[in-house]
Structure formats: structure tokens, C-alpha cells
Motif scaffolding. Sequence first.
Motif, mmCIF file in Angstrom:
data_model
loop_
_atom_site.group_PDB
_atom_site.id
_atom_site.type_symbol
_atom_site.label_atom_id
_atom_site.label_comp_id
_atom_site.label_asym_id
_atom_site.label_seq_id
_atom_site.Cartn_x
_atom_site.Cartn_y
_atom_site.Cartn_z
ATOM 1 N N PHE A 43 6.876 -14.601 12.684
ATOM 2 C CA PHE A 43 7.066 -13.822 11.073
ATOM 3 C C PHE A 43 5.906 -14.531 10.265
ATOM 4 N N ARG A 67 2.802 -15.310 11.511
ATOM 5 C CA ARG A 67 1.567 -14.531 12.017
ATOM 6 C C ARG A 67 1.582 -13.084 11.335
ATOM 7 N N THR A 68 2.608 -12.445 11.187
ATOM 8 C CA THR A 68 2.777 -10.872 10.394
ATOM 9 C C THR A 68 2.466 -11.159 8.877
ATOM 10 N N ARG A 69 2.599 -12.144 8.590
ATOM 11 C CA ARG A 69 2.200 -12.371 7.042
ATOM 12 C C ARG A 69 0.678 -12.294 6.723
ATOM 13 N N ILE A 123 -1.244 -10.509 8.787
ATOM 14 C CA ILE A 123 -1.537 -9.149 8.904
ATOM 15 C C ILE A 123 -1.567 -8.285 7.511
ATOM 16 N N ARG A 124 -0.480 -8.555 6.769
ATOM 17 C CA ARG A 124 -0.444 -7.939 5.341
ATOM 18 C C ARG A 124 -1.457 -8.522 4.529
ATOM 19 N N GLY A 167 -4.554 -9.028 5.598
ATOM 20 C CA GLY A 167 -5.677 -8.100 6.116
ATOM 21 C C GLY A 167 -5.716 -6.704 5.579
ATOM 22 N N VAL A 168 -4.552 -6.008 5.343
ATOM 23 C CA VAL A 168 -4.329 -4.657 4.910
ATOM 24 C C VAL A 168 -4.687 -4.854 3.508
ATOM 25 N N ALA A 179 -8.445 -4.975 2.826
ATOM 26 C CA ALA A 179 -8.957 -3.759 3.229
ATOM 27 C C ALA A 179 -8.651 -2.874 2.185
ATOM 28 N N GLN A 215 -6.154 -1.127 1.446
ATOM 29 C CA GLN A 215 -5.070 -0.002 2.142
ATOM 30 C C GLN A 215 -3.782 -0.498 1.554
ATOM 31 N N ALA A 216 -3.555 -1.305 0.942
ATOM 32 C CA ALA A 216 -1.926 -1.591 0.286
ATOM 33 C C ALA A 216 -1.946 -0.821 -1.101
ATOM 34 N N SER A 228 4.269 -4.279 -4.668
ATOM 35 C CA SER A 228 3.192 -5.092 -3.846
ATOM 36 C C SER A 228 2.082 -5.667 -4.682
ATOM 37 N N PRO A 262 -0.984 -7.806 -4.442
ATOM 38 C CA PRO A 262 -1.829 -8.576 -3.761
ATOM 39 C C PRO A 262 -2.560 -9.788 -4.310
#
Lengths: 306, 306
Positions: B277, B279-281, B283-284, B286-287, B290, B292-293, B304, B306
Amino acid sequence: LSFESRRLVLVGTGLINGSLALALKRAGAVDHVVGCARHEETLERALARGLCDSATTDPAAAVADADMIVLGTPPGAIGEVAATLGPALPAAAVVTDVGSVKAFVVDRVSEVLPRPERFVGGHPVAGTEHSGPDAAFASLFEHRRCILTPTAGTDPTAVARVRAMWELVGSSVDEMTPEHHDRVLAVTSHLPHLIAYTIVGTVADLEEQARAEVFKYAAGGFTDFTRIAASDPVMWRDVFLNNRAATLEMLGRFTEDLIALQRAIRWGQGDVLEDLFTRTRAIRRGVVEAGQAYVRQPEDPLASKP
Amino acid sequence: LSFESRRLVLVGTGLINGSLALALKRAGAVDHVVGCARHEETLERALARGLCDSATTDPAAAVADADMIVLGTPPGAIGEVAATLGPALPAAAVVTDVGSVKAFVVDRVSEVLPRPERFVGGHPVAGTEHSGPDAAFASLFEHRRCILTPTAGTDPTAVARVRAMWELVGSSVDEMTPEHHDRVLAVTSHLPHLIAYTIVGTVADLEEQARAEVFKYAAGGFTDFTRIAASDPVMWRDVFLNNRAATLEMLGRFTEDLIALQRAIRWGQGDVLEDLFTRTRAIRRGVVEAGQAYVRQPEDPLASKP
């Protein structure tokens, strides 16, 4: 005002408790809010953001002279904190919590509090993927639902007080047993989070070049999963560990369905796919009609227009 | 203007093609848009919404005298429609498509068009869960990415023209092989849709009482999945059938990861859960970095930031 508190204690000053304090303060319903957290830095942020008026790292000191205590620590830590503050609780105080699992929390807290009849399990079904004092905002609970899970021994006046608090900040309040709560939330919340964590984890394990491309083209669907999978790691660890049976049961159903779909793709069964995809559209309509699909801006490329 | 069309043909007048027409008209880049669809009612809606200036159900009649043709039918139907309109295509016309799978579409269309060098596979990575002419809106492609998949035989002037069209409506254009496109989108789009369809299907199979409760408490995470799982059933059926290998490969990885997580929950391995959980943060992040959020309103409970 239907709810008032002279001295309200937040045990944990993160997104949920912090937003509750902001909403109650905005309504003029609280005289003094005491913030309690393990780390001084968290309390400094909570004070700076106006989530609380005074702060302490000592749960027993925090609850002295309080009339309402809201436990907002991760479920795994809640028994210990309740045991620590129990002996210092004023007799008339009401205790509630905001945890996402209820049977485990209600059992644990009721065991250690001197007056378990004054404890009401609660779960505001609201949140964002952000955590900590800086994520709090006053409107978090508006048009949301809050579930209370009193048991046979719970004092009805305590339930009424907690209900009034959530209604004041804009939520609709429902009551159900802790076990029923855990079964319902396993479907609506715990399984979706588990799935989102998994798919984002699958991507995290891709080689670096592929991962960079995933970021670029995430708008194709992946973005929504990353939001959910950015939720508080410790909180969610405790949810899965403490709602194990219901989560594993729903996960079993999901896995069966996924394998069936995989088979349909492998064998080119277009009718099976189209039939499922048509049925799932109807579920979306149900969610929209229940007022649970947030309506974003019409010009938002990800907008939902019910 | 870097892109202009005297006579543009939309084969299919749904969300994507319709939005493209609205955006190009707003930019003053097209003189006349011809809408082509199988059903008269669809064309009536497309005309009423101003997506096209004239309409026909006959693809061959539609393309006469056109200089740009955009194929926006579901991938499974695109070969047949290309074969029908091929003989009527003016020699100078450029043909492109907007399908979510590329290797299959590029193969099929190139086989049947008389001048395959004037066909450029395309995929605007944008959309909503709504479909049909009424779902179209002019800003759909702004700040989005569009992937073009020319092959060794594609005429560079045709590629440049399609690129200019997408840039004019606000997208960043990338080029890659059809096969590479399909591998990347299997991760960022096809797998997420498959997972969302499955979980929403699992809920659709619950008994009615449980389903009603799911609707009420969907804000706990389920809501986001219902949005994705409300996407066009026929389009997505064709995506999975025609990007089978890459989808099954990613699905295999996902299933392995899910089983591992299930085991960690069953055996109470909190450290495994918390590590994933956390590690997945990342990735968020990263998105979000980029771009893309999509950033929603700060007061949106699902916002959201950022």
C-alpha cells in the motif's frame, strides 16, 4: 443546535477527525477542541490548521473534563488507546469512533472502557485519498452517509448524541449491527480498495520503461485506480486484517467472476462479454439514482453526468 | 490553421467522433461534416446536436468528394465498413480511426482499402463512460494524449495531416507501432476496464437487498468502478476480443498478485499489506506528475489534490 459540545476530544487528527472538527466549528457547535496524536509534528499541523484549540500526546490527559471523544486512530491501534484513556474518562462523556471496520473495533473498545454503554461505534462513509491534518476540509461529510453500530447494551442517549453530531455536519445517519456493517462495507469499500491496490501494485512491478508509459496514458482508465490506491497504508492494512472473513468471502466471489471472464476472452465468447457489460451499466444507474455518484463539472473529460 | 478540411466524414457519430467534430467546428477548421451511422435515429441526434451538417446511412455515399474520413465504429465492425467505403474513396483522401485497439484494426483496414498508405491508425486516449451523439462535447481532447500507429508503408503526409488534426483540438500526439500501442493500453486501459466490469458484475449478482445497500454506501470506493463499468458494451467487447493476447497476459499478472494479497490477508501478514500500500502511493504520484490525474474541485469529497 441539536448537538453541542463544551469540550470535544479528537484522538487522531487526520482527514476524518480533522474534517469533523472543522465542520463542527463552522456550525458553532463546539467550545473547545482538544487534539491528541502520537507525534508532536502532527499536532503542530492540527493546531496551525485550526482543527483543535489545544493539543497533547497523552490520551488520558486529553479526555479529562471532556463530554465527547472521537477515536480516529487506525483500527489496529484503537484498543490500546481506548485502554489508556478509559480510566480518565468523565462518567457523562460519550465516546465514538470513525473506523472503517466495526465488529473488531466495537468488541475491542467495549472490552477496555469502564462504561462501554457510553461507546457508539461509527463510520462516516466519506473520504479522499489524502490523509493527515492537511487533508481535512469542512464539507467532507455533506450529502454523505454515516453508519452507527450500537449494540444491545448501548445507551440510547449516547446514540442520539452521536447521531445529532453527524447530522449537524451534513450526513444521513443509519444504524445497523457491527457485523452487518462489515459485510456491506466489504463489498462497497474494502473489496474495491483491495482490487485497486492490486492493479496499481501490478503496474509498480513493471520494468521502468513500461511504467513511464503507463503514467503517460493513465487517462484511459488506470488513473481512477491510482486515486483509491493512494489511501492511507496503515489504516487500510488494519481494515483488511480486521475484516478478514467478509473481505475474503467477497474476494472469492470476485476471483471466480474474473476467471470466468478471462475464459470468455480466451475463447472469444463475445456474447458473454457484451451481456456482462450491459448489466454493469444498470448498476451504475442504481448508484447514480442513490445519489452516490459525485457529479463533476460537465466539461471534465472524466465527468459523470447522471 | 495547421489543419483544414473541406469535407470531413464521421463514420460513427458517437462520443469520440462527435466530440472531434464539435472541436474542429469550434476551431473553424471544417467546411462541411458528413455524419454516417447505421441507424437513422442516431443521425437525427447527431444533426440536432450540430455534430454534422449532412447525414447518410451509406458509407460509400458519405465519402464521395471527402478529404478526411474518421472511422469511429466499434473495432469489430471497422473492417466491413472500410471495405464498403473503400471503392468510393477519393484518391487524395486521408483515412484514420479512433479505436482503442490498433494491431487488429490496422491489419483489417489496410487489407481492404485500395490505398492503405493513406490510412493512419489513431487512438485519442480520452473518453467518458457515456456514449452516443448526446455524450459529445468540444473540450474532450484538451490536455489529452493521442497515439498514432503508422506502419512502414504509411504515407508521411497522411500522418502529418492526422497529427495536425489532433493537435488542433488540444491533444499531444505520440507515434508508436500498433503492437506497442496494444501492450501499453492493455495495462493503462483494458485491464482497468476488465477489473471494473468484473467487480461491478460481482455486485450485480448479489441478492436484491444487499444490492440496494451497496448503492447507498457506494461512496466508500465502489462508485469509481461503476463509472468505468458503464462504458459502451459493444466497443469494449470488441476491445477484449481483439487485444486478447496482451489483455490475458496482464490479467495473468494481476491474478497472481491478487492471490498473493489474498494469502497475506488470510495469514495476517500486515507488513506485506503495508509495504504494498505504500508502494502504490508512489505510483499515484507518478500519474499526478505526468499530468494524467484530473484535478477536481477542492471541496469535492472525492477530489484529488496533487
